[in-house]
Design a protein around this motif. Structure first.
Motif, short mmCIF file in Angstrom:
data_model
loop_
_atom_site.label_atom_id
_atom_site.label_comp_id
_atom_site.label_asym_id
_atom_site.label_seq_id
_atom_site.Cartn_x
_atom_site.Cartn_y
_atom_site.Cartn_z
N PHE A 47 36.65 27.36 -15.96
CA PHE A 47 35.93 27.77 -17.16
C PHE A 47 36.85 28.65 -18.00
N LEU A 48 37.12 28.20 -19.21
CA LEU A 48 37.90 29.00 -20.15
C LEU A 48 37.01 29.28 -21.36
N ALA A 49 37.19 30.46 -21.94
CA ALA A 49 36.40 30.78 -23.12
C ALA A 49 37.25 31.47 -24.17
N VAL A 50 36.96 31.14 -25.42
CA VAL A 50 37.53 31.90 -26.53
C VAL A 50 36.51 32.99 -26.81
N LYS A 51 36.91 34.23 -26.64
CA LYS A 51 35.97 35.35 -26.79
C LYS A 51 35.69 35.58 -28.29
N ARG B 233 31.40 23.85 -25.81
CA ARG B 233 30.15 24.29 -26.45
C ARG B 233 30.33 25.69 -27.03
N MET B 234 29.72 25.94 -28.20
CA MET B 234 29.76 27.29 -28.77
C MET B 234 28.43 27.95 -28.46
N GLU B 235 28.51 29.20 -28.02
CA GLU B 235 27.28 29.92 -27.69
C GLU B 235 27.44 31.40 -28.03
N TRP B 236 26.38 31.98 -28.54
CA TRP B 236 26.38 33.42 -28.81
C TRP B 236 25.70 34.08 -27.61
N SER C 120 35.04 31.54 -8.55
CA SER C 120 34.53 32.03 -9.84
C SER C 120 34.42 30.87 -10.84
N ALA C 121 35.31 29.87 -10.72
CA ALA C 121 35.20 28.70 -11.60
C ALA C 121 33.85 28.00 -11.38
N LYS C 122 33.49 27.83 -10.12
CA LYS C 122 32.21 27.16 -9.81
C LYS C 122 31.04 27.98 -10.36
N HIS C 123 31.09 29.28 -10.10
CA HIS C 123 30.00 30.16 -10.54
C HIS C 123 29.89 30.15 -12.08
N GLU C 124 31.03 30.28 -12.75
CA GLU C 124 31.01 30.37 -14.21
C GLU C 124 30.67 29.02 -14.87
N LEU C 125 31.15 27.93 -14.28
CA LEU C 125 30.83 26.61 -14.86
C LEU C 125 29.34 26.31 -14.70
N GLU C 126 28.79 26.67 -13.56
CA GLU C 126 27.35 26.45 -13.36
C GLU C 126 26.54 27.30 -14.34
N MET C 127 27.08 28.47 -14.64
CA MET C 127 26.37 29.39 -15.53
C MET C 127 26.45 28.94 -17.00
N TRP C 128 27.64 28.50 -17.43
CA TRP C 128 27.83 28.19 -18.85
C TRP C 128 27.61 26.71 -19.19
N PHE C 129 27.61 25.87 -18.16
CA PHE C 129 27.35 24.44 -18.39
C PHE C 129 26.25 23.95 -17.46
N PRO C 130 25.03 24.53 -17.60
CA PRO C 130 23.95 24.10 -16.70
C PRO C 130 23.61 22.63 -16.90
N GLU C 131 23.93 22.10 -18.10
CA GLU C 131 23.64 20.69 -18.39
C GLU C 131 24.72 19.78 -17.81
N GLY C 132 25.77 20.35 -17.23
CA GLY C 132 26.87 19.57 -16.68
C GLY C 132 27.94 19.30 -17.73
N VAL C 133 29.00 18.62 -17.29
CA VAL C 133 30.09 18.30 -18.21
C VAL C 133 30.30 16.78 -18.21
N ASN C 134 31.43 16.33 -18.78
CA ASN C 134 31.63 14.89 -18.94
C ASN C 134 32.68 14.35 -17.96
N ASP C 135 32.24 13.45 -17.09
CA ASP C 135 33.18 12.80 -16.16
C ASP C 135 33.69 11.54 -16.85
N TYR C 136 34.90 11.61 -17.39
CA TYR C 136 35.42 10.39 -18.04
C TYR C 136 36.87 10.15 -17.64
N GLY C 137 37.25 8.87 -17.63
CA GLY C 137 38.63 8.52 -17.32
C GLY C 137 39.48 8.66 -18.56
#
Ligand code: IDP
Ligand code: MG
Length: 224
Positions: A80-84, A111-114, A197-214
């Motif tokens: 999980f990376l974020a632009v603060k 995704r952008m989120e406040w 922490s990646a797992k924890h933060e990704l679950e927190m900021w992407f509860p809808e999941g992400v995109n599995d693409y080739g």
């Protein structure tokens, strides 16, 4: 000739359907049949084309369905990376994304989120005892952030390297913090520091999941 036969037979059909009492010549019936056959094959051809498109889409998605944190230790590792809020205000979102893209990493979530104060506090919960915690939470919830999930070999460690050190003074030029920040409390970006922490933060900021693409150019990024 075929075209004129079709036009003639189409005219005959139009004439017949206009209510005029007429007897359709045998040759015209044959032409109508031929015309219908052409139409049917055209429709079949179009649906085959969309089937091919569908197959192409499937080929583009030939990676397995992964958990949001991917598979640490492989080229499906995720972070999980974020632009603060300061990075958003400084208008360097594009540059930050571009650095990871150019390196060869794959963006699978964006995704952008406040953040609310509660979410900011949850994100930095491990620092809750630190004296700077209230200021950090205020700052992190002061404007929108850009939430990203990046995928690739060693992305957790490499992502941290590309961010630079927590302290801008210690960050080498060439890193994001080394290029864009001076002050510890305005160091532009965030990156998970471990697979946990990646797992924890990704679950927190992407509860809808992400995109599995080739990705078609993977063979130009990875030897295997
Ligand atoms: P990191 O962002 O490099 O992972 P952490 O230690 O997790 O660093 O701290 C989170 C953020 O808190 C830092 O990026 C920085 O903005 C802020 N921070 C860390 N230490 C201090 C401090 O001593 N004073 C003020 N802010 C700090
Ligand atoms: Mg940290």
């Amino acid at each position: 000739m075929f075209r004129s036969t079709i036009i003639r037979s189409a005219r005959t059909v139009a004439f017949a359907s206009s209510g005029a009492r007429t007897r359709m010549p045998r040759s015209s019936l044959a032409a109508v049949a031929a015309f219908s056959a052409v139409t049917v094959s055209a429709v079949t051809y179009i649906s085959e084309t969309s089937q091919e498109r569908q197959n192409h889409k499937i080929a583009m998605c030939d990676v397995p369905k992964l958990p949001v944190e991917g598979v640490p230790g492989t080229k499906y590792e995720r972070t999980f990376l974020a632009v603060k809020p300061d990075g958003v205000q400084r208008q360097i979102i594009g540059d930050i994304i571009s650095r990871f893209e150019k390196r060869g990493y794959k963006l699978v979530g964006l995704r952008m989120e406040w953040p609310t104060k509660e979410k900011a506090a949850e994100h930095y919960a491990d620092l809750s005892k630190k004296p700077f915690f209230p200021g950090l939470v205020n700052f992190f919830s002061s404007g929108p952030i850009v939430c990203m999930c990046w995928e690739g070999l060693d992305i957790i460690k490499q992502g941290r390297q590309m961010l630079g050190e927590t302290q801008p003074l210690a960050s080498k030029p060439g890193s994001i913090r080394g290029d864009y920040s001076i002050d510890l409390g305005r160091n532009i970006c965030h990156g998970s520091d471990s697979p946990e922490s990646a797992k924890h933060e990704l679950e927190m900021w992407f509860p809808e999941g992400v995109n599995d693409y080739g990705r078609v150019n993977d063979k130009w990024v990875y030897e295997k």
